[in-house]
Write a protein that holds these residues in place. Structure first.
Motif, PDB file in Angstrom:
ATOM      1  N   ASP A 188       0.824  -1.211   0.000  1.00 35.75           N
ATOM      2  CA  ASP A 188       0.000   0.000   0.000  1.00 35.75           C
ATOM      3  C   ASP A 188       0.859   1.263   0.000  1.00 35.75           C
ATOM      4  N   GLN A 189       1.965   1.242   0.754  1.00 40.49           N
ATOM      5  CA  GLN A 189       2.847   2.408   0.790  1.00 40.49           C
ATOM      6  C   GLN A 189       3.514   2.648  -0.559  1.00 40.49           C
ATOM      7  N   MET A 190       3.919   1.566  -1.220  1.00 43.57           N
ATOM      8  CA  MET A 190       4.503   1.718  -2.558  1.00 43.57           C
ATOM      9  C   MET A 190       3.472   2.272  -3.538  1.00 43.57           C
ATOM     10  N   LYS A 191       2.265   1.755  -3.462  1.00 45.42           N
ATOM     11  CA  LYS A 191       1.200   2.235  -4.347  1.00 45.42           C
ATOM     12  C   LYS A 191       0.951   3.718  -4.131  1.00 45.42           C
ATOM     13  N   ASP A 192       0.910   4.151  -2.876  1.00 44.34           N
ATOM     14  CA  ASP A 192       0.699   5.562  -2.567  1.00 44.34           C
ATOM     15  C   ASP A 192       1.833   6.432  -3.095  1.00 44.34           C
ATOM     16  N   ALA A 193       3.031   5.853  -3.218  1.00 48.64           N
ATOM     17  CA  ALA A 193       4.188   6.586  -3.732  1.00 48.64           C
ATOM     18  C   ALA A 193       4.278   6.536  -5.252  1.00 48.64           C
ATOM     19  N   GLY A 194       3.282   5.912  -5.896  1.00 45.49           N
ATOM     20  CA  GLY A 194       3.260   5.854  -7.357  1.00 45.49           C
ATOM     21  C   GLY A 194       4.002   4.681  -7.950  1.00 45.49           C
ATOM     22  N   LEU A 254       6.426   6.853   1.756  1.00 43.99           N
ATOM     23  CA  LEU A 254       7.568   6.627   0.883  1.00 43.99           C
ATOM     24  C   LEU A 254       7.704   7.660  -0.232  1.00 43.99           C
ATOM     25  N   HIS A 255       6.655   8.448  -0.488  1.00 44.80           N
ATOM     26  CA  HIS A 255       6.708   9.291  -1.687  1.00 44.80           C
ATOM     27  C   HIS A 255       7.786  10.361  -1.589  1.00 44.80           C
ATOM     28  N   ASP A 256       8.028  10.942  -0.397  1.00 40.09           N
ATOM     29  CA  ASP A 256       9.093  11.946  -0.260  1.00 40.09           C
ATOM     30  C   ASP A 256      10.462  11.320  -0.508  1.00 40.09           C
ATOM     31  N   LEU A 257      10.646  10.091  -0.034  1.00 38.42           N
ATOM     32  CA  LEU A 257      11.902   9.381  -0.240  1.00 38.42           C
ATOM     33  C   LEU A 257      12.141   9.118  -1.730  1.00 38.42           C
ATOM     34  N   VAL A 258      11.098   8.683  -2.429  1.00 41.54           N
ATOM     35  CA  VAL A 258      11.203   8.428  -3.868  1.00 41.54           C
ATOM     36  C   VAL A 258      11.511   9.728  -4.621  1.00 41.54           C
ATOM     37  N   ASP A 259      10.810  10.804  -4.278  1.00 40.32           N
ATOM     38  CA  ASP A 259      11.050  12.088  -4.947  1.00 40.32           C
ATOM     39  C   ASP A 259      12.482  12.556  -4.716  1.00 40.32           C
ATOM     40  N   ARG A 260      12.975  12.374  -3.517  1.00 39.31           N
ATOM     41  CA  ARG A 260      14.339  12.806  -3.206  1.00 39.31           C
ATOM     42  C   ARG A 260      15.365  11.994  -3.983  1.00 39.31           C
ATOM     43  N   PHE A 261      15.151  10.704  -4.087  1.00 40.82           N
ATOM     44  CA  PHE A 261      16.065   9.839  -4.839  1.00 40.82           C
ATOM     45  C   PHE A 261      16.105  10.254  -6.311  1.00 40.82           C
ATOM     46  N   GLU A 262      14.938  10.507  -6.874  1.00 38.07           N
ATOM     47  CA  GLU A 262      14.885  10.882  -8.285  1.00 38.07           C
ATOM     48  C   GLU A 262      15.473  12.265  -8.533  1.00 38.07           C
ATOM     49  N   ALA A 263      15.408  13.143  -7.536  1.00 38.59           N
ATOM     50  CA  ALA A 263      15.979  14.485  -7.699  1.00 38.59           C
ATOM     51  C   ALA A 263      17.489  14.486  -7.525  1.00 38.59           C
ATOM     52  N   GLU A 264      18.006  13.740  -6.530  1.00 38.02           N
ATOM     53  CA  GLU A 264      19.433  13.761  -6.222  1.00 38.02           C
ATOM     54  C   GLU A 264      20.238  12.772  -7.057  1.00 38.02           C
ATOM     55  N   LYS A 265      19.607  11.695  -7.508  1.00 41.58           N
ATOM     56  CA  LYS A 265      20.212  10.702  -8.400  1.00 41.58           C
ATOM     57  C   LYS A 265      21.478  10.036  -7.850  1.00 41.58           C
ATOM     58  N   PRO A 266      21.467   9.560  -6.609  1.00 44.37           N
ATOM     59  CA  PRO A 266      22.582   8.716  -6.158  1.00 44.37           C
ATOM     60  C   PRO A 266      22.415   7.310  -6.730  1.00 44.37           C
ATOM     61  N   GLU A 267      23.440   6.485  -6.565  1.00 45.31           N
ATOM     62  CA  GLU A 267      23.296   5.073  -6.970  1.00 45.31           C
ATOM     63  C   GLU A 267      22.531   4.277  -5.911  1.00 45.31           C
ATOM     64  N   ALA A 268      22.575   4.744  -4.674  1.00 46.51           N
ATOM     65  CA  ALA A 268      21.828   4.075  -3.601  1.00 46.51           C
ATOM     66  C   ALA A 268      21.454   5.103  -2.538  1.00 46.51           C
ATOM     67  N   MET A 269      20.289   4.909  -1.962  1.00 48.13           N
ATOM     68  CA  MET A 269      19.824   5.747  -0.859  1.00 48.13           C
ATOM     69  C   MET A 269      19.209   4.813   0.183  1.00 48.13           C
ATOM     70  N   LEU A 270      19.632   4.963   1.436  1.00 42.22           N
ATOM     71  CA  LEU A 270      19.185   4.079   2.510  1.00 42.22           C
ATOM     72  C   LEU A 270      18.419   4.890   3.553  1.00 42.22           C
ATOM     73  N   LEU A 271      17.302   4.356   3.985  1.00 40.01           N
ATOM     74  CA  LEU A 271      16.566   4.949   5.084  1.00 40.01           C
ATOM     75  C   LEU A 271      17.163   4.426   6.383  1.00 40.01           C
ATOM     76  N   VAL A 272      17.541   5.332   7.294  1.00 44.01           N
ATOM     77  CA  VAL A 272      18.201   4.922   8.529  1.00 44.01           C
ATOM     78  C   VAL A 272      17.517   5.556   9.730  1.00 44.01           C
ATOM     79  N   SER A 273      17.744   4.942  10.894  1.00 45.60           N
ATOM     80  CA  SER A 273      17.125   5.429  12.123  1.00 45.60           C
ATOM     81  C   SER A 273      18.075   5.199  13.287  1.00 45.60           C
ATOM     82  N   ARG A 274      18.139   6.160  14.212  1.00 47.52           N
ATOM     83  CA  ARG A 274      18.958   6.000  15.411  1.00 47.52           C
ATOM     84  C   ARG A 274      18.306   4.967  16.335  1.00 47.52           C
ATOM     85  N   VAL A 275      19.066   3.963  16.761  1.00 43.58           N
ATOM     86  CA  VAL A 275      18.538   2.896  17.612  1.00 43.58           C
ATOM     87  C   VAL A 275      19.443   2.692  18.813  1.00 43.58           C
TER      88      VAL A 275
END
Length: 360
Positions: free
Chosen positions: A39-45, A114-135
């Motif tokens: 569902d999250q992927m679908k919402d992100a297009g 996920l849509h902001d993450l996808v938009d950012r990846f497409e705008a910045e164009k790295p080879e990889a982008m990882l979502l991270v969190s302090r644990v």
């Protein structure tokens, strides 16, 4: 951009539930864990999604997800043997083709979008982008060390983590990652690690970035994690929702409660947040907060809260309140007043039964 969800692994920490179904199809608020990612992927297009599955569960995935994936093109990709996340990605190479893709670990739950993450990846164009969190416990995860937003090192479950930032289980890649996967050797665990492929991109001078998130997330690898995710989703319920054919007689319903089609509630109390599945019968019983009762279940003369109950289970005449429990599908849990007053159980491998001890 395409989506790729990895659903391999044996789910040993979720036995006995994972003996009969993949852990990714276990329910959170009566919806499979993997459905939230779809569902999250679908919402992100993202409307083309590949799901990497073991051969023994392919038909079960197809049957379960056929009811909840309208508007999305799902492709099932078989990984014959579980040899690590990078190997699972390699199995999807022909599906991905020359497209970039969002990789989601299928047993993870993420409360963000996920849509902001996808938009950012497409705008910045790295080879990889990882979502991270302090644990607090980074040694249990893939860990990143980065300068600014650029990652300089990635390790899988290190003994001495270089930072407190764990990979959430969501990655975005260009097809360049496949060349790195082709170069991999098995790790000390005997698996092809996706973190090693990411490190390969870094070593070859490709841009790999990290995006920190403060959104709630959880790896649903253990029963307590599944219950925590269930509570998190149920907290989002608002108001009462009754579908067609619901019958409520002489009962009290408080708080946000969802009751699905054809359910019957009689002489009972339901305190939300809670979800009652289609065709389920609640008779002379109490269903407390944070309970998700599956389809075609019978709860009679019993009490429970903070529980997940799977489909077609029968719970009758239980003398004590059931709390913080997951009860599988097609289970019979029944109390008896007949003599002898002995305890009779039929427990399969990896089952757990916790009984209160009466103090003298």
């Amino acid at each position: 951009m395409k989506g790729l969800i990895l659903c391999g692994g044996k789910g040993t920490r979720l036995r006995p539930y994972s003996h009969s179904r993949p852990k990714h199809l276990l329910p959170i608020a009566n919806q499979p864990v993997i459905q939230y990612a779809i569902d999250q992927m679908k919402d992100a297009g993202i409307l083309e999604i590949g799901i990497v599955v073991p051969p023994c569960f392919q038909s079960q995935f197809a049957d379960t997800l056929s009811r909840g994936c309208a508007g999305v093109d799902i492709r099932y990709i078989v990984q014959q043997e579980a040899r690590g996340l990078a190997d699972a990605v390699r199995c999807a190479r022909s599906f991905i083709g020359n497209d970039s893709f969002l990789l989601f670990l299928g047993d993870n739950f993420y409360a963000g979008e996920l849509h902001d993450l996808v938009d950012r990846f497409e705008a910045e164009k790295p080879e990889a982008m990882l979502l991270v969190s302090r644990v607090a416990n980074p040694s249990q995860f893939g860990v990143v060390q980065f300068e600014g937003q650029r990652i300089v090192r990635v390790e899988e479950k290190p003994r001495h983590p270089a930072s407190p930032f764990a990979i959430v289980g969501i990655y975005l890649f260009t097809p360049a990652v496949f060349d790195m996967i082709d170069r991999l050797q098995p790790s000390a665990r005997g698996e092809y690690e996706i973190t090693d492929a990411v490190q390969g991109l870094i070593n070859h001078g490709f841009t790999v970035t990290a995006v920190p998130t403060d959104k709630w997330w959880r790896d649903t690898g253990q029963p307590e994690d599944l219950l925590a995710c269930n509570r998190r989703v149920l907290l989002e319920l608002r108001g009462e929702q009754y579908e067609t054919g619901v019958n409520i007689e002489s009962s009290l319903l408080e708080g946000p409660v969802v009751i699905r089609k054809g359910a019957h509630v009689e002489n009972s109390v339901i305190r939300g947040p809670a979800v009652i599945g289609a065709g389920t019968r609640i008779i002379r019983s109490y269903i407390g907060p944070f309970s998700a009762i599956g389809d075609d279940v019978l709860v009679e003369d019993s009490e429970m809260e903070n529980c997940i109950v799977l489909e077609r289970t029968r719970i009758r005449n239980i003398a004590r309140r059931i709390d913080e429990s997951i009860i599988g599908g097609d289970v019979t849990l029944e109390g008896s007043r007949r003599y002898p007053r002995s305890l009779r159980v039929q427990l399969g491998d990896h089952s757990r039964l916790y009984l209160p001890v009466d103090e003298e």
